[in-house]
Write an enzyme that holds these catalytic residues in place. Sequence first.
Site, PDB file in Angstrom:
ATOM      1  N   ASP A 513       0.825  -1.202   0.000  1.00  0.00           N
ATOM      2  CA  ASP A 513       0.000   0.000   0.000  1.00  0.00           C
ATOM      3  C   ASP A 513       0.862   1.257   0.000  1.00  0.00           C
ATOM      4  OD1 ASP A 513      -2.677   1.309   0.423  1.00  0.00           O
ATOM      5  OD2 ASP A 513      -1.694   1.959   2.270  1.00  0.00           O
ATOM      6  N   GLU A 566       1.057  -0.531  -5.142  1.00  0.00           N
ATOM      7  CA  GLU A 566       0.096   0.541  -5.381  1.00  0.00           C
ATOM      8  C   GLU A 566       0.925   1.822  -5.475  1.00  0.00           C
ATOM      9  OE1 GLU A 566      -3.622   3.004  -3.439  1.00  0.00           O
ATOM     10  OE2 GLU A 566      -1.937   2.315  -2.250  1.00  0.00           O
TER      11      GLU A 566
END
EC number: 2.4.1.18
Length: 838
Positions: A513, A566
Site C-alpha cells: 500500500d 500501489e
Amino acid sequence: MIPRPPSDDRANQNGDGSKKTGAKKTGAKKAAAAKKTAGKKATPAAKATAAKGAVTKKTGKGKATAKKAVADKAAAKATVPQQAVPKQAVSKRAVSKKAVPRKAVVKAALDIPEAPVSPAVAPDDRDRLLSGTHHAPHSVLGAHPVPGGVAFRVLRPYALSVTVVTDDLRTELHDDGAGFFTGLLPLRAVPDYRLHVAYEGTVHETEDAYRFLPALGELDLHLINEGRHEELWTALGAEPMTHQGVPGTRFTVWAPNARGVRLAGTFNFWDATAFPLRSLGSSGVWELFVPGVGEGELYKFEITRPDGSKTLRADPVARRTEAPPRTSSIVHASHYAWADEAWMAARGERPVHESPFSVYEVHLPSWRPGLTYRQLAEQLPAYVADLGFTHVELLPVAEHPFGGSWGYQVTGFYAPTARLGTPDDFKYLVDALHRAGVGVLMDWVPAHFPRDDWALAEFDGRPLYEHEDPLRAAHPDWGTLEFDYGRREVRNFLVANAVYWCEEFHIDGLRVDAVASMLYLDYSREEGQWSPNEFGGRENLDAVAFLQEMNATVYRRVPGVVTIAEESTAWEGVTRATHDNGLGFGLKWNMGWMHDSLGYVQHEPVHRRFHHHEMTFSMVYAYSENYVLPISHDEVVHGKGSLVSKMPGDWWQQRATERAYLGFMWAHPGKQLLFMGQEFAQGAEWSETHGPDWWLLDPAYGAEPDHRGMRDLVRDLNTVYRHEPALWERDTDPSGFAWVTGDAVEDNVFAFLRHAADGTPLLAVSNFSPVVRHDYRLGVPDDIPAWHETLNTDGARYGGSDVTNPHPVKPEPQGRHGRPASIRLTLPPLSTLWLRPA
C-alpha cells in the site's frame, strides 16, 4: 507466577503503564500479624524437627550450622514483629498446594530451617530492580556461587516466605523486606531447585526464572544487529518452548533506548515488579524465559523510558492479540496442519505475468458481517471459485485498533486481526481458498503506522520505528508516522514481516500500500515541510533500498509469490528487477488507466467523443510496467458512489455501461481487480459497517434479475478469460496487442486484437454509444477464415437487449484500418464483444 490480587484490574494497562496492585494491609491487619508472631519461641521439639529437615546429606558440622540458624531465627522472631506484607488472593493458574490459614503457614515456616543470611542485595541493585531499570537482573537474582556456598536471591513482592527446595534440602530464605528474600547455603555448586513461595492462604511452587541461561542464541543476536534476521518472528516476541528441560515461554523485545524492561501479564496479574528482563549485550534486545507460562496468556512489556517514566507496550512481534478495543498481546504457538500441498507445489510453475490473474478484492469483516475466519471459509472460497476469479485480495488482515481504517493503520504487524478469530483460524481460511483453487493476496502496509501510545510510536521513549527527523516521521495525510527505512533493525522488522505472511500463512502475494508516499520525501508536503536526501533530491533513498531488499528477499525465499505495488506516479522501474536497479515488484496497479477510463464512462455518451483519448492513452505506456487494472475499494467510497452508479443514464443504461466497461477492462492488457459488491451492480457505495447489499440477489426482490445478470457476466468474463491465452499470455509483451481502431471518435467505438504466444488472436470491440451500429466494418487479418462471437455483454442473460452476431462472421477481401480484409458486425448499444477464430 504470583497469586491474583483481590482485584484483577487491567483497565489501566495501557499508556503510561500505571497499574493497580493488590490491596495493602491496613494498620489493624499489620498489628494482628505482628501479634501472631511476637513472643513465639521455638520449642526443643521444634528445633529438633527443623534440624531433621535441614540439609540431610551434609556433614555434622553442616547440620549444626542449620540448627543454629533455626534457633537464631526463632529467638529473633520472639522479639521482632514480622514485617507486614501486602496480600494477594489465590491464582487460578498457580500450581499451588492446598490453601492453609495464615497461622498454619507461619507455623509451617517455623519447621523449615532458615538459610544463613547471605550478603544482602546491594542498595544500588535493589533500587534498580524495584524501579525497573536493571539491565542484568540475572546477575543479582537467582542462585550464584559465592565464597562460603551458593547465594539465593529472590524478588517476590507480597510473599510471606520463600523456601528453596531441592532433592536434598528444603530451606527458607531470609526476608530482607520490600519483597527480597536471600540466603547463603553451604553448597559447592548451584543445584537444580524450585521455589515454594508462601502467600496469604496459599503456597505456590515454581521454577526460578532467574536460574536460566539466555534462551536466545548468539547467531540470532548477530543477525538482529546486522538487520539480516529473515525469520525475526522466531527470535523476538513470545515463544513457547522447553528451555533447559523446563517448559515455559521466552519473551524478547528490541528496545535499545530503554533504561529497563519488565514483563506484565495475566500470569503475574499485571504487576511487573518481579519480572525484569535482561539486556543482551549491545543488541538492544531484552530477554526473559518465564517457566510455566504457556499459550493463551496475555502480556505486555513495561518499558522504563530514558527520562525514567514508564510505558506499557504491546509486543511489536506478537503473533496473536486481543480483539480491539483491548490491546494486550497473547502468547501463541501454531498447531495448524495444512492441507494445501497440491496448491503450494504448483504455485510457482508459471510466472504470474504470463498467467490468468483476475482478482476479487475483499474486506473480510464486512463481506458477510459477523462471520469468523472459519465461517468465512465455508462461504467465501465457493463463491469466488464459482465466479471464476483466480485470486482474492484481502484488505489488510494485520491487527489494527480502528475498524474504520479498513486495516490500513496497523499496530500488530505479525498478528491477524483477532476480530475474526485466531491465527490458526485465519490459516484455515487460506487453506480453504487454496483447496478451492483460489490464490490469496493480502494488502500489506509498510508505509506508516498509527500513533497509539501502547504500540510502536516512540516505543522505548525515543523515536525507534519512526524517523528521528520530524520532517520525515510524520505523515501529513493520515496523521500517522512513517518508518525509518534507513535503520537496519526497522528495515529487518518489515522485510521479515513480508516473509512471515508468505511462509507462515501461505499467502500468495502482497499488495504493498501507498508506495508513492514512501518513495518521495516531499509527498503531500509543502515547501519547507520536508528535508532532501543526501544528494539534495526528493527521492527517499532509504525507502528505495528497503523495497528492493523486501522484494529480493521475498522472491528468493518464497518462489511463486507475487508482490504488487500501489504506486500512483511515473516512478521508473517499479516492476523492473532489482539487479537492473528496479524496485523489484512483480506487478503494479495502473492508477492512470483507472482514473482515465472511469472519467470517460462517467461522461454522457454524447460528450464521450471529446474524451476518446482517455480510453486509448493507457496503451502509450502499457508495457512500461507489468500492470493490474484496479477497480478497488478506493473507487467506491467517500462519496464516489459504486461502479454502476458512476454511469450516466437510466438504470438500464447504467447497467449496460458497466457491463461494456468490464468487458473492455477484461480484454485490455493487464490483470484485473474488482472490489466486492461491484460484481452484482450494487447501487450503494461500500461501507465497512454493513458490507455488500446481498439482499439485491434475493429472488424475492423484484430487480434481482438485473443484479444476477451482472454477476453472471462477471462469471462468464472470468471463464472465457481463463480459457483464452490471448488475453493473458502476452500481457507484458507489445506483440500481444494491436489496435484495429483507436480513433473512431465520433462512434465511441474501440477495437483491438490480442494475441496468444502461438499467435492465436482474439478481437475485442466496444461500443460506448447507446445506439445499435449495423454493418460496422473492422479490418482484420486475412488468414482467419471466420470469426465467432464468444462473449457479448448485451446478452439477454446479462440483462441486455440481446443484439448479437449469432453466426460466424467471414472476412471480406475489402481492406480496412490498414488490413487486407474486413468483417461487418452488428454492434449492440453500450456493449463489448469478444470474437475468436471460428
